[in-house]
Design a protein around this motif. Sequence first.
Motif, PDB file in Angstrom:
ATOM      1  N   UNK A   2       0.830  -1.194   0.000  1.00  0.00           N
ATOM      2  CA  UNK A   2       0.000   0.000   0.000  1.00  0.00           C
ATOM      3  C   UNK A   2       0.869   1.250   0.000  1.00  0.00           C
ATOM      4  N   UNK A   3       0.389   2.274  -0.701  1.00  0.00           N
ATOM      5  CA  UNK A   3       1.158   3.518  -0.741  1.00  0.00           C
ATOM      6  C   UNK A   3       0.866   4.358   0.508  1.00  0.00           C
ATOM      7  N   UNK A   4       1.680   5.397   0.683  1.00  0.00           N
ATOM      8  CA  UNK A   4       1.598   6.234   1.876  1.00  0.00           C
ATOM      9  C   UNK A   4       0.214   6.879   2.025  1.00  0.00           C
ATOM     10  N   UNK A   5      -0.365   7.330   0.929  1.00  0.00           N
ATOM     11  CA  UNK A   5      -1.683   7.946   0.986  1.00  0.00           C
ATOM     12  C   UNK A   5      -2.755   6.987   1.440  1.00  0.00           C
ATOM     13  N   UNK A   6      -2.696   5.763   0.959  1.00  0.00           N
ATOM     14  CA  UNK A   6      -3.679   4.752   1.354  1.00  0.00           C
ATOM     15  C   UNK A   6      -3.520   4.397   2.827  1.00  0.00           C
ATOM     16  N   UNK A   7      -2.290   4.283   3.280  1.00  0.00           N
ATOM     17  CA  UNK A   7      -2.038   3.969   4.690  1.00  0.00           C
ATOM     18  C   UNK A   7      -2.597   5.079   5.585  1.00  0.00           C
ATOM     19  N   UNK A   8      -2.399   6.323   5.187  1.00  0.00           N
ATOM     20  CA  UNK A   8      -2.942   7.448   5.954  1.00  0.00           C
ATOM     21  C   UNK A   8      -4.470   7.390   5.986  1.00  0.00           C
ATOM     22  N   UNK A  38      -7.419  -5.843   5.348  1.00  0.00           N
ATOM     23  CA  UNK A  38      -7.737  -6.952   4.450  1.00  0.00           C
ATOM     24  C   UNK A  38      -8.487  -6.454   3.214  1.00  0.00           C
ATOM     25  N   UNK A  39      -9.464  -5.588   3.428  1.00  0.00           N
ATOM     26  CA  UNK A  39     -10.227  -5.037   2.306  1.00  0.00           C
ATOM     27  C   UNK A  39      -9.334  -4.179   1.413  1.00  0.00           C
ATOM     28  N   UNK A  40      -8.470  -3.394   2.021  1.00  0.00           N
ATOM     29  CA  UNK A  40      -7.578  -2.530   1.244  1.00  0.00           C
ATOM     30  C   UNK A  40      -6.588  -3.337   0.411  1.00  0.00           C
ATOM     31  N   UNK A  41      -6.100  -4.435   0.939  1.00  0.00           N
ATOM     32  CA  UNK A  41      -5.157  -5.251   0.179  1.00  0.00           C
ATOM     33  C   UNK A  41      -5.836  -5.997  -0.964  1.00  0.00           C
ATOM     34  N   UNK A  42      -7.169  -6.126  -0.864  1.00  0.00           N
ATOM     35  CA  UNK A  42      -7.924  -6.701  -1.983  1.00  0.00           C
ATOM     36  C   UNK A  42      -8.222  -5.656  -3.050  1.00  0.00           C
ATOM     37  N   UNK A  50     -14.731   1.366   3.094  1.00  0.00           N
ATOM     38  CA  UNK A  50     -13.778   0.950   4.128  1.00  0.00           C
ATOM     39  C   UNK A  50     -14.323   1.273   5.520  1.00  0.00           C
ATOM     40  N   UNK A  51     -14.962   2.411   5.657  1.00  0.00           N
ATOM     41  CA  UNK A  51     -15.542   2.779   6.947  1.00  0.00           C
ATOM     42  C   UNK A  51     -16.679   1.830   7.305  1.00  0.00           C
ATOM     43  N   UNK A  52     -17.494   1.470   6.331  1.00  0.00           N
ATOM     44  CA  UNK A  52     -18.580   0.516   6.571  1.00  0.00           C
ATOM     45  C   UNK A  52     -18.011  -0.834   7.008  1.00  0.00           C
ATOM     46  N   UNK A  53     -16.954  -1.283   6.354  1.00  0.00           N
ATOM     47  CA  UNK A  53     -16.307  -2.546   6.717  1.00  0.00           C
ATOM     48  C   UNK A  53     -15.793  -2.472   8.150  1.00  0.00           C
ATOM     49  N   UNK A  54     -15.197  -1.343   8.507  1.00  0.00           N
ATOM     50  CA  UNK A  54     -14.700  -1.150   9.869  1.00  0.00           C
ATOM     51  C   UNK A  54     -15.819  -1.165  10.896  1.00  0.00           C
ATOM     52  N   UNK A  55     -16.920  -0.513  10.588  1.00  0.00           N
ATOM     53  CA  UNK A  55     -18.056  -0.472  11.511  1.00  0.00           C
ATOM     54  C   UNK A  55     -18.666  -1.861  11.692  1.00  0.00           C
ATOM     55  N   UNK A  56     -18.739  -2.628  10.610  1.00  0.00           N
ATOM     56  CA  UNK A  56     -19.248  -3.998  10.718  1.00  0.00           C
ATOM     57  C   UNK A  56     -18.312  -4.851  11.563  1.00  0.00           C
ATOM     58  N   UNK A  57     -17.010  -4.669  11.371  1.00  0.00           N
ATOM     59  CA  UNK A  57     -16.039  -5.416  12.168  1.00  0.00           C
ATOM     60  C   UNK A  57     -16.161  -5.052  13.644  1.00  0.00           C
ATOM     61  N   UNK A  58     -16.362  -3.780  13.922  1.00  0.00           N
ATOM     62  CA  UNK A  58     -16.510  -3.340  15.310  1.00  0.00           C
ATOM     63  C   UNK A  58     -17.727  -3.985  15.952  1.00  0.00           C
ATOM     64  N   UNK A  59     -18.803  -4.074  15.211  1.00  0.00           N
ATOM     65  CA  UNK A  59     -20.017  -4.676  15.773  1.00  0.00           C
ATOM     66  C   UNK A  59     -19.880  -6.185  15.948  1.00  0.00           C
TER      67      UNK A  59
END
Length: 66
Positions: A2-8, A38-42, A50-59
């Motif tokens: 992943x590039x620096x922008x994506x990591x940020x 995981x989603x970003x590497x795909x 990505x935020x939705x994926x994070x919120x689902x993971x949190x729940x």
Amino acid sequence: MLDVGTIALLRTILDEVCESVPPYDAGVRAYVASRILEAATRGETRPDLLKQIGQEALSRAPTMWR
């Protein structure tokens, strides 16, 4: 890799999703981070998804971490 922008972007999304997670709950934060990463590497880079994926993971974070 992943590039620096994506990591940020991923770090910002993780911070937003986990803003209510207490600092001592590092396991929950790590679990959410792993799902976002995981989603970003795909190839997913859309912040809203990505935020939705994070919120689902949190729940779904294992209850032993809460």
